[in-house]
Design a protein around this motif. Structure first.
Motif, PDB file in Angstrom:
ATOM      1  N   ALA A 108      17.385  31.640  22.230  1.00  0.00           N
ATOM      2  CA  ALA A 108      17.489  32.891  21.487  1.00  0.00           C
ATOM      3  C   ALA A 108      18.944  33.192  21.160  1.00  0.00           C
ATOM      4  O   ALA A 108      19.862  32.802  21.889  1.00  0.00           O
ATOM      5  CB  ALA A 108      16.890  34.042  22.301  1.00  0.00           C
ATOM      6  N   ASP A 109      19.149  33.876  20.045  1.00  0.00           N
ATOM      7  CA  ASP A 109      20.504  34.270  19.676  1.00  0.00           C
ATOM      8  C   ASP A 109      21.048  35.284  20.677  1.00  0.00           C
ATOM      9  O   ASP A 109      20.297  36.139  21.173  1.00  0.00           O
ATOM     10  CB  ASP A 109      20.509  34.887  18.274  1.00  0.00           C
ATOM     11  CG  ASP A 109      20.151  33.883  17.198  1.00  0.00           C
ATOM     12  OD1 ASP A 109      20.325  32.675  17.450  1.00  0.00           O
ATOM     13  OD2 ASP A 109      19.684  34.302  16.127  1.00  0.00           O
ATOM     14  N   PRO A 110      22.326  35.190  20.991  1.00  0.00           N
ATOM     15  CA  PRO A 110      22.906  36.173  21.922  1.00  0.00           C
ATOM     16  C   PRO A 110      22.975  37.549  21.278  1.00  0.00           C
ATOM     17  O   PRO A 110      22.734  37.714  20.072  1.00  0.00           O
ATOM     18  CB  PRO A 110      24.297  35.605  22.207  1.00  0.00           C
ATOM     19  CG  PRO A 110      24.622  34.785  21.012  1.00  0.00           C
ATOM     20  CD  PRO A 110      23.314  34.218  20.532  1.00  0.00           C
ATOM     21  N   GLU A 111      23.331  38.522  22.109  1.00  0.00           N
ATOM     22  CA  GLU A 111      23.403  39.886  21.601  1.00  0.00           C
ATOM     23  C   GLU A 111      24.479  40.001  20.525  1.00  0.00           C
ATOM     24  O   GLU A 111      25.550  39.409  20.631  1.00  0.00           O
ATOM     25  CB  GLU A 111      23.723  40.860  22.744  1.00  0.00           C
ATOM     26  CG  GLU A 111      25.047  40.627  23.455  1.00  0.00           C
ATOM     27  CD  GLU A 111      24.973  39.564  24.534  1.00  0.00           C
ATOM     28  OE1 GLU A 111      25.902  39.481  25.350  1.00  0.00           O
ATOM     29  OE2 GLU A 111      23.980  38.812  24.559  1.00  0.00           O
ATOM     30  N   PRO A 112      24.222  40.721  19.455  1.00  0.00           N
ATOM     31  CA  PRO A 112      25.222  40.858  18.383  1.00  0.00           C
ATOM     32  C   PRO A 112      26.374  41.751  18.807  1.00  0.00           C
ATOM     33  O   PRO A 112      26.307  42.457  19.830  1.00  0.00           O
ATOM     34  CB  PRO A 112      24.426  41.493  17.237  1.00  0.00           C
ATOM     35  CG  PRO A 112      23.340  42.252  17.923  1.00  0.00           C
ATOM     36  CD  PRO A 112      22.983  41.458  19.153  1.00  0.00           C
ATOM     37  N   LEU A 113      27.438  41.705  18.025  1.00  0.00           N
ATOM     38  CA  LEU A 113      28.576  42.581  18.292  1.00  0.00           C
ATOM     39  C   LEU A 113      28.189  44.030  18.044  1.00  0.00           C
ATOM     40  O   LEU A 113      27.534  44.352  17.050  1.00  0.00           O
ATOM     41  CB  LEU A 113      29.761  42.200  17.396  1.00  0.00           C
ATOM     42  CG  LEU A 113      30.413  40.838  17.667  1.00  0.00           C
ATOM     43  CD1 LEU A 113      31.495  40.573  16.633  1.00  0.00           C
ATOM     44  CD2 LEU A 113      30.992  40.785  19.066  1.00  0.00           C
ATOM     45  N   ARG A 114      28.591  44.895  18.955  1.00  0.00           N
ATOM     46  CA  ARG A 114      28.281  46.315  18.821  1.00  0.00           C
ATOM     47  C   ARG A 114      29.577  47.104  18.786  1.00  0.00           C
ATOM     48  O   ARG A 114      30.368  47.051  19.734  1.00  0.00           O
ATOM     49  CB  ARG A 114      27.413  46.784  19.985  1.00  0.00           C
ATOM     50  CG  ARG A 114      26.040  46.114  20.022  1.00  0.00           C
ATOM     51  CD  ARG A 114      25.217  46.589  21.184  1.00  0.00           C
ATOM     52  NE  ARG A 114      23.900  45.949  21.201  1.00  0.00           N
ATOM     53  CZ  ARG A 114      22.983  46.159  22.139  1.00  0.00           C
ATOM     54  NH1 ARG A 114      23.252  47.015  23.136  1.00  0.00           N
ATOM     55  NH2 ARG A 114      21.825  45.538  22.091  1.00  0.00           N
ATOM     56  N   THR A 115      29.780  47.770  17.695  1.00  0.00           N
ATOM     57  CA  THR A 115      30.988  48.580  17.539  1.00  0.00           C
ATOM     58  C   THR A 115      30.592  50.033  17.298  1.00  0.00           C
ATOM     59  O   THR A 115      29.685  50.322  16.510  1.00  0.00           O
ATOM     60  CB  THR A 115      31.831  48.074  16.354  1.00  0.00           C
ATOM     61  OG1 THR A 115      31.027  48.111  15.171  1.00  0.00           O
ATOM     62  CG2 THR A 115      32.293  46.640  16.599  1.00  0.00           C
ATOM     63  N   LYS A 116      31.256  50.932  17.998  1.00  0.00           N
ATOM     64  CA  LYS A 116      30.984  52.358  17.825  1.00  0.00           C
ATOM     65  C   LYS A 116      31.640  52.903  16.560  1.00  0.00           C
ATOM     66  O   LYS A 116      31.210  53.910  16.015  1.00  0.00           O
ATOM     67  CB  LYS A 116      31.484  53.133  19.041  1.00  0.00           C
ATOM     68  CG  LYS A 116      30.758  52.773  20.331  1.00  0.00           C
ATOM     69  CD  LYS A 116      31.277  53.603  21.489  1.00  0.00           C
ATOM     70  CE  LYS A 116      30.538  53.249  22.786  1.00  0.00           C
ATOM     71  NZ  LYS A 116      31.039  54.044  23.929  1.00  0.00           N
ATOM     72  N   LYS A 117      32.675  52.213  16.107  1.00  0.00           N
ATOM     73  CA  LYS A 117      33.383  52.644  14.907  1.00  0.00           C
ATOM     74  C   LYS A 117      33.450  51.488  13.933  1.00  0.00           C
ATOM     75  O   LYS A 117      33.296  50.320  14.303  1.00  0.00           O
ATOM     76  CB  LYS A 117      34.793  53.131  15.242  1.00  0.00           C
ATOM     77  CG  LYS A 117      34.831  54.314  16.210  1.00  0.00           C
ATOM     78  CD  LYS A 117      36.265  54.716  16.500  1.00  0.00           C
ATOM     79  CE  LYS A 117      36.325  55.880  17.484  1.00  0.00           C
ATOM     80  NZ  LYS A 117      37.719  56.279  17.787  1.00  0.00           N
ATOM     81  N   MET A 121      39.987  46.977  13.531  1.00  0.00           N
ATOM     82  CA  MET A 121      40.385  47.130  14.929  1.00  0.00           C
ATOM     83  C   MET A 121      39.160  47.226  15.842  1.00  0.00           C
ATOM     84  O   MET A 121      39.127  46.628  16.923  1.00  0.00           O
ATOM     85  CB  MET A 121      41.264  48.370  15.095  1.00  0.00           C
ATOM     86  CG  MET A 121      42.612  48.276  14.379  1.00  0.00           C
ATOM     87  SD  MET A 121      43.607  46.871  14.961  1.00  0.00           S
ATOM     88  CE  MET A 121      43.858  47.324  16.663  1.00  0.00           C
ATOM     89  N   ALA A 122      38.142  47.972  15.393  1.00  0.00           N
ATOM     90  CA  ALA A 122      36.923  48.074  16.199  1.00  0.00           C
ATOM     91  C   ALA A 122      36.234  46.720  16.312  1.00  0.00           C
ATOM     92  O   ALA A 122      35.723  46.352  17.379  1.00  0.00           O
ATOM     93  CB  ALA A 122      35.981  49.106  15.578  1.00  0.00           C
ATOM     94  N   TRP A 123      36.228  45.959  15.189  1.00  0.00           N
ATOM     95  CA  TRP A 123      35.608  44.635  15.224  1.00  0.00           C
ATOM     96  C   TRP A 123      36.355  43.702  16.168  1.00  0.00           C
ATOM     97  O   TRP A 123      35.732  42.978  16.953  1.00  0.00           O
ATOM     98  CB  TRP A 123      35.580  44.064  13.812  1.00  0.00           C
ATOM     99  CG  TRP A 123      35.024  42.669  13.759  1.00  0.00           C
ATOM    100  CD1 TRP A 123      33.719  42.296  13.734  1.00  0.00           C
ATOM    101  CD2 TRP A 123      35.793  41.452  13.761  1.00  0.00           C
ATOM    102  NE1 TRP A 123      33.610  40.938  13.707  1.00  0.00           N
ATOM    103  CE2 TRP A 123      34.873  40.384  13.723  1.00  0.00           C
ATOM    104  CE3 TRP A 123      37.152  41.165  13.783  1.00  0.00           C
ATOM    105  CZ2 TRP A 123      35.274  39.067  13.706  1.00  0.00           C
ATOM    106  CZ3 TRP A 123      37.558  39.843  13.765  1.00  0.00           C
ATOM    107  CH2 TRP A 123      36.627  38.807  13.729  1.00  0.00           C
ATOM    108  N   MET A 124      37.686  43.699  16.098  1.00  0.00           N
ATOM    109  CA  MET A 124      38.460  42.831  16.984  1.00  0.00           C
ATOM    110  C   MET A 124      38.244  43.204  18.442  1.00  0.00           C
ATOM    111  O   MET A 124      38.105  42.335  19.315  1.00  0.00           O
ATOM    112  CB  MET A 124      39.955  42.906  16.619  1.00  0.00           C
ATOM    113  CG  MET A 124      40.305  42.180  15.327  1.00  0.00           C
ATOM    114  SD  MET A 124      42.078  42.110  15.022  1.00  0.00           S
ATOM    115  CE  MET A 124      42.414  43.828  14.604  1.00  0.00           C
ATOM    116  N   GLY A 125      38.200  44.490  18.724  1.00  0.00           N
ATOM    117  CA  GLY A 125      37.943  44.915  20.094  1.00  0.00           C
ATOM    118  C   GLY A 125      36.581  44.477  20.586  1.00  0.00           C
ATOM    119  O   GLY A 125      36.432  44.046  21.733  1.00  0.00           O
ATOM    120  N   ALA A 126      35.570  44.555  19.726  1.00  0.00           N
ATOM    121  CA  ALA A 126      34.226  44.132  20.112  1.00  0.00           C
ATOM    122  C   ALA A 126      34.170  42.628  20.378  1.00  0.00           C
ATOM    123  O   ALA A 126      33.520  42.180  21.325  1.00  0.00           O
ATOM    124  CB  ALA A 126      33.227  44.517  19.020  1.00  0.00           C
TER     125      ALA A 126
END
Length: 454
Positions: A108-117, A121-126
């Motif tokens: 199964a595919d792993p959990e996707p990236l989850r960003t609150k914003k 910058m939010a994507w890189m942090g995730a």
């Protein structure tokens, strides 16, 4: 999870188009047909592709991570490191696809990236915080040396095996073009050893046959490590799988509770409530006739009294179906004995417990046995049954056996499927052994979860 065991990583052999053809195809032992099976060729292709993929992935990961780590002293380090991890995640998706196509491994595919914003910058942090990204990087580092090893072993075994097996077909090249009797095994200034006589050629072919037959199994053993790497590092983490499982179990519990509420409402509406409405009407009519026709009024009151008894019995049965008082007061032994006494066949009950489990587990155990005994009464055509309850470490074990006709099947959409879902919801297991002709043996395993506060 509950009723399924022995699930493998490999591809299964599907049935043939015709039964006789399938039997003929499988008359050849697996060891002899393995070198020619499509599965063996796919596994060899996976290993051969693994080396260039491993080199590319290792080079990318080491270069990008090293560059990102070196640039961390500047503002460019974090974006480069995030890009490196994102690229590793992308390679991980390709590796899952390659494993699915060539090894039959479905991860199964792993959990996707989850960003609150939103935003870069939010994507890189995730990406940097995601465990999936770092596991993909670890896969890139570990896969490369293993790919080199498995490629070298596989190519060596396959090529030497088939080269030696076919040696009788091409050994003539040496005396005709090389000026020597055959393949040289040893040579120095005074001695030379060639495979040039019929006996040596035959032995060489037999040794090659052994290598050729062993090669698919050696490659398969090597790909087992690849399966573990892909499944363990490129799939969802165990924590995420557990969360998904718990969410599914929670949905089952909610659906079961809603179904129980609907059943209770239906039983009340169609049973006791209808009887009480009729009772009120009969009493009203009896009141009107009390002065005009006392004899008829007395008869109607007597009938209403019978309706009251019937309504009370239905309410008592309904309350017992929700949660019997005997279970709360005296535990499983007395409650199961009470259920067994109402079964259509004689039931032997044996409960070997020194203490009581948690109330929720106790209730599930009670309703599981109740449902199974009800199935025996309605469908099993049995003459006797037995219920056993015991504890094994931190698990509560239930077993219901009957000597009926057998043939019970969880997948048939019967009440057993509902029991399986309810037991799954508390991390339990239900196993049904019911061959045609009987006997039927249903074993349930529940967590103990002792609770001393009642």
């Amino acid at each position: 999870m509950a009723t399924e065991y022995g699930r493998g990583y490999g591809l299964g052999d599907g049935p043939g188009l015709h039964g006789s053809a399938g039997e003929r195809r499988h008359r050849l032992p697996a060891g002899l047909r393995a070198p020619f099976e499509a599965r063996s060729l796919r596994e060899l292709g996976y290993v051969l592709l693994g080396l260039p993929v491993g080199i590319l992935l290792f080079t990318y990961a080491v270069t990008m991570v090293s560059l990102g780590a070196g640039l961390l002293v500047t503002f460019l380090g974090v974006p480069v490191l995030a890009a490196a991890l994102a690229g590793c995640r992308g390679f991980g998706a390709l590796e899952r696809t390659r494993a699915r196509g060539l090894l039959g491994l479905r991860v199964a595919d792993p959990e996707p990236l989850r960003t609150k914003k939103s935003g870069a910058m939010a994507w890189m942090g995730a990406v940097l915080k995601s465990g999936t990204s770092w596991r993909a990087l670890l896969y890139a580092v570990l896969h490369f040396p293993w790919a080199v090893f498995s490629f070298a072993v596989s190519v060596t075994v396959w090529t030497w095996g088939w080269a030696m097996l076919t040696y009788p077909l091409w050994f003539w090249v040496f005396p005709l073009y090389a000026g020597q009797g055959g393949l040289q095994l040893y040579g120095d200034e005074t001695h030379q050893v060639y495979l040039d006589n019929p006996f040596e050629i035959t032995v060489t072919a037999l040794v090659g046959l052994l290598f050729a037959l062993a090669a698919p199994w050696i490659v398969r053993a090597l790909t087992m490590v690849d399966r573990v790497l892909v499944h363990g590092l490129l799939g969802p983490s165990r924590l995420v799988e557990r969360v998904v499982e718990l969410e599914s179990d929670r949905g089952v519990v909610v659906d079961t509770a809603a179904a129980d509420l609907r059943r209770i409402e239906r039983d009340l509406h169609d049973g006791a409530q209808a009887r009480l409405v009729n009772l009120a009407m009969d009493l009203g009519l009896a009141k009107e006739k009390l002065k005009e026709d006392p004899r008829t009024a007395a008869r109607m009151v007597d009938e209403a009294h019978g309706e009251v008894k019937t309504a009370l019995r239905e309410l008592r049965d309904l309350a017992r179906g929700i949660h019997p008082a005997v279970l709360t007061d005296r535990g499983l032994d007395a409650a199961l004995s009470s259920v067994a006494s109402r079964c259509a066949v004689p039931v032997r009950v044996e409960v070997d417990l020194t203490e009581r489990p948690a109330p929720a587990i106790e209730g599930i155990a009670y309703f599981t046995v109740s449902e199974l005994l009800q199935n025996i009464s309605k469908h099993a055509r049995a003459t006797s049954a037995a219920v056993e309850v015991w504890r094994v470490e931190n698990r509560l074990m239930l077993q219901v056996v009957d000597d009926g006709a057998g043939g019970a099947d969880i997948s048939a959409g019967s009440g057993l499927a509902g029991l399986t879902e309810r037991i799954d919801a508390v991390d339990g297991v239900l196993v049904v052994d019911s061959p045609a002709g009987g006997p039927t043996r249903v074993t349930a395993e529940l967590p103990w979860r002792s609770d001393h506060v009642r």
